[in-house]
Enzyme design. Structure first.
Site, PDB file in Angstrom:
ATOM      1  N   THR A 197      16.999  24.926  22.342  1.00 23.01           N
ATOM      2  CA  THR A 197      16.611  25.503  23.639  1.00 23.01           C
ATOM      3  C   THR A 197      17.640  26.532  24.060  1.00 23.01           C
ATOM      4  OG1 THR A 197      17.665  23.566  24.602  1.00 23.01           O
ATOM      5  CG2 THR A 197      15.272  23.622  24.591  1.00 23.01           C
ATOM      6  N   LYS A 245       3.971  -7.051   3.900  1.00 21.75           N
ATOM      7  CA  LYS A 245       3.735  -5.634   3.613  1.00 21.75           C
ATOM      8  C   LYS A 245       3.527  -4.916   4.949  1.00 21.75           C
ATOM      9  CE  LYS A 245       0.672  -3.176   3.530  1.00 21.75           C
ATOM     10  NZ  LYS A 245      -0.077  -2.268   4.467  1.00 21.75           N
ATOM     11  N   THR A 285       0.878  -1.185   0.000  1.00 21.06           N
ATOM     12  CA  THR A 285       0.000   0.000   0.000  1.00 21.06           C
ATOM     13  C   THR A 285       0.909   1.227   0.000  1.00 21.06           C
ATOM     14  OG1 THR A 285      -0.199  -0.130   2.410  1.00 21.06           O
ATOM     15  CG2 THR A 285      -1.951  -1.134   1.112  1.00 21.06           C
ATOM     16  N   THR A 289      -0.902  -1.590   8.654  1.00 24.50           N
ATOM     17  CA  THR A 289      -1.238  -3.011   8.776  1.00 24.50           C
ATOM     18  C   THR A 289      -0.050  -3.857   8.352  1.00 24.50           C
ATOM     19  OG1 THR A 289      -3.614  -2.811   8.472  1.00 24.50           O
ATOM     20  CG2 THR A 289      -2.626  -4.866   7.725  1.00 24.50           C
TER      21      THR A 289
END
Lengths: 408, 408
Positions: free
Chosen positions: B408, B176, B150, B189
């Site tokens: 920072t 996958k 996908t 998934t």
């Protein structure tokens, strides 16, 4: 909420007999909160098994003393994972002790800021002096709230009062904590300092705070990690001349309100975090289930992304509840989404059935609600009577923009 | 690893008697893996209490049949939270059954893709036909691995063989799953399909797979959420003429290797995710502690950010272990960081003492190691004999760049 208390100004300086001020110069800041008279105190701390030196020190002080006069806190350095950090934590208290003329045993402390770097004691001492000089001139809740800020975008302060007969009880608080992640900041440390003029025993205060913290600070999720420095203190000095036993329910409700408001301000803060998510989990088989499931919702990175993109992705909500470990039946639960601001609401799932299909009125309404900045997600598991509410924020950094624009 | 097996080509088509192919057209793709003869099968599925229709169907099929001939899977639609989704899941199997001339009861299925949208059965049927046409022409592991992708950036395939006397046993797999988050994809998934020509009973295969999956797929963290569609199948057809009992240890090791390699490929994939993090937790009081703590490390959003920015922030590692719930003593534990590629390593913390202070050789070495793309973090809790290894990735989206640059 139709509560009996009124919202007032003044934060931690609202209750009788408390003064506060703070001073901040670039990274380092110091806040001092003091009671004119001896007060009892309760504290809750991070449950992380790795914790900072001021947490160790304050736990010790809280255990060894019965009365307290002051809370001191610094921003700029968390004094965590530092060599000789315990000595520095004690030196910080000692310095404040000599200035305030309060015994070290009556002073509680907390720190937030970078980790793994030694406290710059020269800068810190200078800031304690400046905060003390400011406090001598005036009591100023704004400065107190500002001096403990690190990556916070706004100061966090709230106070309420309620009547008990002719008398008035006040509770006020300030907090720091933000959703922004910055290098060398371990996490979004939460500090919460609450004052009240109620007369209460140490044991009673401890119970009240623990209950309030469990429902508020311990339900707040910023990035899912847990800080080594999280600290909440409540000081109660009795100056209202009202005893806790005269108003147990009112006091506990007001303390919960103060704690919850501070926790919500913390999760609403942070660069890119523009939305407050309130996850109300009801109908759970146990309180633990309710908490696991509501926390799972506000922790879900995918849901936080969906909320930011105003995408009513109820599937992500269902999945987060599904893997939380809470007992549920995927064929019989509800998901309702509502705007806290406008009160509009709609079912997304009812008794396990998806209602918000493409083209439906439910989806249209959900999309409108998602544009609001304060969103409530209510999940009813229909398994029992237990309920829990957790607080979270969207994940609003630049990466969300990129991923929100990605089209499958 | 000095194992007795050899890495070979061919993925799921490497073991004797298996053929595979796939076809993908834009979003929808179909993969078919088939055995020439009856095979036994074992499966592990998402433990999410909310799960997709093909998961229900495959659990049912796995329970009701003793032998199997094929696995079919589609990408493009997860068939999750869909009305009539169970009918669609059955129709998908039925279509494949008629083409392959294999009973529906011998076909297992899995789906991945968008959620909450009805399967486009016309497109899916067309893709099944095309995948079948391809399979008739040739067996092609590459196509099989590609058709289930996908958001994956690369196909995932691996195979090994080992000798038992004169005979050879082969195991191959495809998978996958990717770290990328996309709208309407519920989560990353994970699908894993493994074939082997070993002769084994259903019960033995079930145990071997469960053990392998617990140490591999169940130790892999992409975004911390858990999918509704996660599925791993192993088909074993006995064509090697070697029985499992002749090579229990070798087979289990090889299966673990296949599973672990596939799991690592999954966590290494995804836009912006450039680094594999291996968290080795040893010296834990219990296996549960070891797993909780190693998973906590690879789940930490803050650590994932630090790794991406090549920042050897051991404080975040310690804190993630500290809030995992595992038994630990912050004054007696080790943290070691190493490059999997070069083998270089250094202590960051030894017996609770921070070694990687500014200006030290340890910090310099750690910074060099952090530039590698495969990083191992080893934590020794010195509390017992239990160990666990989890796999994760850095959080490499654009937002990390922004937050890594923030000073920072």
């Amino acid at each position: 909420m139709a509560e009996n208390f009124r919202i007032i100004d003044g934060g931690v300086t609202a209750p009788k007999g408390f003064i506060a001020n703070g001073h901040k110069d670039r990274k380092y800041g110091v806040t001092i909160i003091a009671s004119e008279v001896d007060a009892v105190c309760a504290g809750v701390f991070t449950t992380n098994k790795v914790f900072a030196h001021p947490v160790s020190l304050s736990k010790e002080t809280l255990k060894n003393s019965d009365t307290f006069r002051a809370i001191i806190a610094n921003s700029g350095n968390a004094n965590c994972f530092t060599k000789g950090g315990m000595d520095d934590a004690r030196a910080f208290v000692k310095k404040a002790s000599s200035l305030l003329n309060i015994p070290e045993s009556q002073i509680l402390s907390a720190s937030t800021g970078v980790i793994g770097r030694k406290m710059a004691m020269d800068i810190l001492n200078r800031e304690v002096e400046k905060a003390y000089e400011s406090l001598k001139l005036e009591s100023n809740n704004e400065n107190a709230a500002k001096a403990i800020m690190t990556t916070d975008a706004f100061k966090k302060t709230v106070a309420v009062e309620f009547n008990v007969g002719e008398k008035v009880v006040k509770i006020g608080g300030i907090a720091k904590g933000a959703g922004m992640i910055a290098p060398n900041m371990l996490h979004a440390t939460m500090l919460g300092f609450i004052t009240t003029d109620i007369e209460i025993s140490k044991e009673e205060l401890k119970n009240s705070l623990q209950n309030a913290a469990d429902e508020s600070f311990n339900n707040a999720v910023v990035d899912g990690d847990m800080s080594t420095n999280d600290t909440v203190f409540v000081l109660a000095n009795g100056k209202s001349n009202v005893n806790y036993r005269e108003c147990i329910e009112e006091f506990d409700k007001a303390l919960l309100y103060i704690s919850t408001e501070l926790a919500k301000m913390i999760v609403s803060d942070g660069e890119g975090a523009k939305k407050l998510i309130e996850a109300v989990l009801k109908g759970a088989a146990t309180k633990e289930d309710a908490k696991k499931a509501s926390m799972s919702i506000v922790r879900s990175l995918l849901l936080k992304t969906a909320i930011h993109g105003a995408d009513p992705n109820w599937g992500r909500i269902a999945a987060a509840v599904g893997y939380s470990g809470a007992e549920m039946d995927m064929n019989n639960f509800d998901i309702i989404i509502s705007s806290i601001t406008s009160g509009k609401e709609t079912y997304l799932v009812k008794c396990g059935e998806q209602l918000a299909d493409e083209g439906t009125a439910e989806l249209k309404m959900a999309q409108e609600i998602m544009k609001d900045s304060k969103i409530r997600i209510t999940v009813d598991l229909k398994k029992g009577e237990f309920k829990n509410t957790s607080f979270g924020c969207d994940l609003g950094y630049e990466y969300v923009r990129i991923n929100s624009e990605y089209t499958t």
